[in-house]
Design a protein around this motif. Structure first.
Motif, short mmCIF file in Angstrom:
data_model
loop_
_atom_site.label_atom_id
_atom_site.label_comp_id
_atom_site.label_asym_id
_atom_site.label_seq_id
_atom_site.Cartn_x
_atom_site.Cartn_y
_atom_site.Cartn_z
N TRP A 103 79.56 16.34 202.79
CA TRP A 103 80.27 16.94 201.66
C TRP A 103 80.48 15.93 200.53
N ARG A 104 80.62 14.66 200.88
CA ARG A 104 80.99 13.64 199.90
C ARG A 104 79.79 12.89 199.33
N ASP A 105 78.63 13.09 199.93
CA ASP A 105 77.42 12.42 199.46
C ASP A 105 76.29 13.44 199.37
N PRO A 106 76.40 14.40 198.45
CA PRO A 106 75.40 15.48 198.38
C PRO A 106 74.00 14.99 198.08
N ALA A 107 73.87 13.80 197.48
CA ALA A 107 72.53 13.29 197.18
C ALA A 107 71.73 13.02 198.45
N HIS A 108 72.40 12.73 199.54
CA HIS A 108 71.72 12.44 200.82
C HIS A 108 72.10 13.48 201.89
N ARG A 109 72.39 14.69 201.46
CA ARG A 109 72.86 15.70 202.40
C ARG A 109 71.83 16.00 203.49
N ALA A 110 70.57 15.96 203.18
CA ALA A 110 69.54 16.23 204.20
C ALA A 110 69.62 15.22 205.33
N ARG A 111 69.89 13.96 204.99
CA ARG A 111 70.01 12.94 206.04
C ARG A 111 71.27 13.15 206.88
N TRP A 112 72.37 13.52 206.22
CA TRP A 112 73.59 13.77 206.98
C TRP A 112 73.45 15.00 207.86
N ASP A 113 72.73 16.00 207.38
CA ASP A 113 72.47 17.18 208.22
C ASP A 113 71.67 16.80 209.46
N ALA A 114 70.67 15.93 209.27
CA ALA A 114 69.89 15.46 210.42
C ALA A 114 70.77 14.66 211.37
N GLY A 115 71.67 13.85 210.82
CA GLY A 115 72.59 13.09 211.66
C GLY A 115 73.53 13.99 212.44
N PHE A 116 73.99 15.06 211.80
CA PHE A 116 74.87 16.01 212.48
C PHE A 116 74.15 16.67 213.66
N PHE A 117 72.89 17.04 213.44
CA PHE A 117 72.09 17.63 214.51
C PHE A 117 71.84 16.63 215.64
N ILE A 118 71.40 15.42 215.30
CA ILE A 118 71.07 14.43 216.33
C ILE A 118 72.32 14.04 217.12
N GLY A 119 73.44 13.82 216.42
CA GLY A 119 74.66 13.46 217.12
C GLY A 119 75.12 14.56 218.06
N SER A 120 75.04 15.81 217.63
CA SER A 120 75.43 16.94 218.49
C SER A 120 74.52 17.06 219.70
N LEU A 121 73.20 16.92 219.47
CA LEU A 121 72.24 17.03 220.55
C LEU A 121 72.44 15.92 221.58
N VAL A 122 72.60 14.70 221.12
CA VAL A 122 72.77 13.56 222.04
C VAL A 122 74.06 13.72 222.84
N ALA A 123 75.15 14.10 222.16
CA ALA A 123 76.43 14.26 222.86
C ALA A 123 76.34 15.32 223.95
N ALA A 124 75.75 16.48 223.61
CA ALA A 124 75.63 17.56 224.60
C ALA A 124 74.71 17.16 225.75
N LEU A 125 73.57 16.55 225.42
CA LEU A 125 72.61 16.15 226.45
C LEU A 125 73.24 15.14 227.40
N MET A 126 73.97 14.17 226.87
CA MET A 126 74.57 13.14 227.71
C MET A 126 75.72 13.69 228.55
N GLN A 127 76.44 14.67 228.05
CA GLN A 127 77.46 15.30 228.87
C GLN A 127 76.83 15.99 230.08
#
Length: 331
Positions: A103-127
């Motif tokens: 929300w605070r860095d819209p210029a790099h929003r695509a990268r933050w969206d990818a980070g949100f996906f990767i972080g969610s996937l890794v957290a769920a997989l590791m659980q």
């Protein structure tokens, strides 16, 4: 003995609360690449923005409760599962940072969206991998972990990891069915119809593999009186999954999420039946790992004060944001 049982159920409740409340927002993160860039992704974020930040409270409660009430189990489990637990925590941290900065860095929003996906996937997989590693057994020598660094990694733990990813995806999709409208609402219904058979297949695969990991599991499920649960359980789970899949065409928007929670609840019941009364299956019982009775009684007083407070503010936040989320926010 009674205090030990109370604490065992208390920690199980904390873990179950975390799985349910953080499961659907991790699921939304896992499904994030399937949402259209722009308002649809913003709408999905807004559907969890008021509640997601407090869900880790239950994770802290479960981990802290394990340390306080069952210190021996904590001392054995952590060295055995350092790698997946650290990866899970890093995934949660990375996901939280991405959530805020998109929300605070819209210029790099695509990268933050990818980070949100990767972080969610890794957290769920590791659980899921953590759960599988615990179910398959931890090597114990006396009062210490006796295995190696990579013992947690196995085909079964990978299976449980993928299964949790599928289950969280279903929770996330059904939450969006309930809480959103418009194009995202229809996309969530479509994704939920894909995730439902995926979760059912994952439950079936894990259920078929689990009884052969430990002799205790086999006897618990395939001897009397375990057969009273083992026979109807797959029928009930399949029936709920079929009902969910059919209702996703058109039904009350809250119903798919409730049915997905029912499937989750049955898997947690099955897990409890399999491992009870062990905290480390086949090695350490809850009584072996329990803290002194005076310590448990002292901590229980604090827990009986704090947990109702946590439940109250959690319920209040869900009540305040009980409406649907449109493209412009809650209404």
């Amino acid at each position: 003995m009674e205090l030990t049982i109370i604490w065992a159920f208390f920690i199980a409740f904390g873990i179950a609360a975390y799985v349910v409340m953080d499961g659907f927002d991790l699921g939304i993160g896992i499904l994030f690449p399937f949402f259209r860039v722009g308002k649809e992704r913003d709408q999905a974020m807004n559907a969890i923005a008021p509640v997601w930040d407090g869900n880790e409270t239950w994770l802290v409660l479960g981990g802290g409760g394990l340390l306080a009430a069952f210190p021996l189990a904590y001392a054995i489990i952590l060295p055995a599962l350092y790698a997946p637990l650290i990866a899970m925590l890093l995934g949660l941290v990375f996901r939280g940072v991405a959530f805020e900065f998109r929300w605070r860095d819209p210029a790099h929003r695509a990268r933050w969206d990818a980070g949100f996906f990767i972080g969610s996937l890794v957290a769920a997989l590791m659980q899921g991998i953590t759960l599988g590693a615990l179910l398959q057994g931890i090597e114990v020598d006396g009062r210490a972990y006796a295995g190696g660094w990579w013992d947690w990694l196995s085909p079964f733990s990978l299976l449980t990891g993928v299964s949790v990813v599928a289950a969280y995806s279903l929770l996330g999709a059904t939450w969006l069915v309930w809480k959103t409208e418009g194009r995202l609402h229809e996309d969530a219904r479509r994704l939920a119809r894909i995730a439902t058979p995926a979760m059912l297949g994952a439950i079936g695969a894990v259920s078929l593999a689990t009884p052969f990991l430990e002799e205790q599991y086999f006897h618990r499920w395939f001897e009397w009186p375990g057969l009273l649960v083992a026979v109807p359980m797959p029928i009930v789970v399949t029936g709920i999954a079929v009902l969910l899949w059919t209702k996703l065409k058109r039904c009350a928007d809250w119903l798919p999420f409730v049915l997905a929670l029912a499937m989750f609840a049955l898997t947690l019941v099955g897990l409890g039946i399999s491992i009870w009364p062990y905290v480390i299956p086949g090695r350490v019982t809850i009584w072996d790992a329990a803290a002194p009775e005076t310590s448990q009684a002292f901590m229980l007083v604090g827990a009986l004060v704090l947990v109702p407070i946590i439940l109250a503010y959690t319920a209040w936040s869900y009540w305040v944001f009980r409406g649907k989320v449109g493209e412009e926010g809650y209404h």
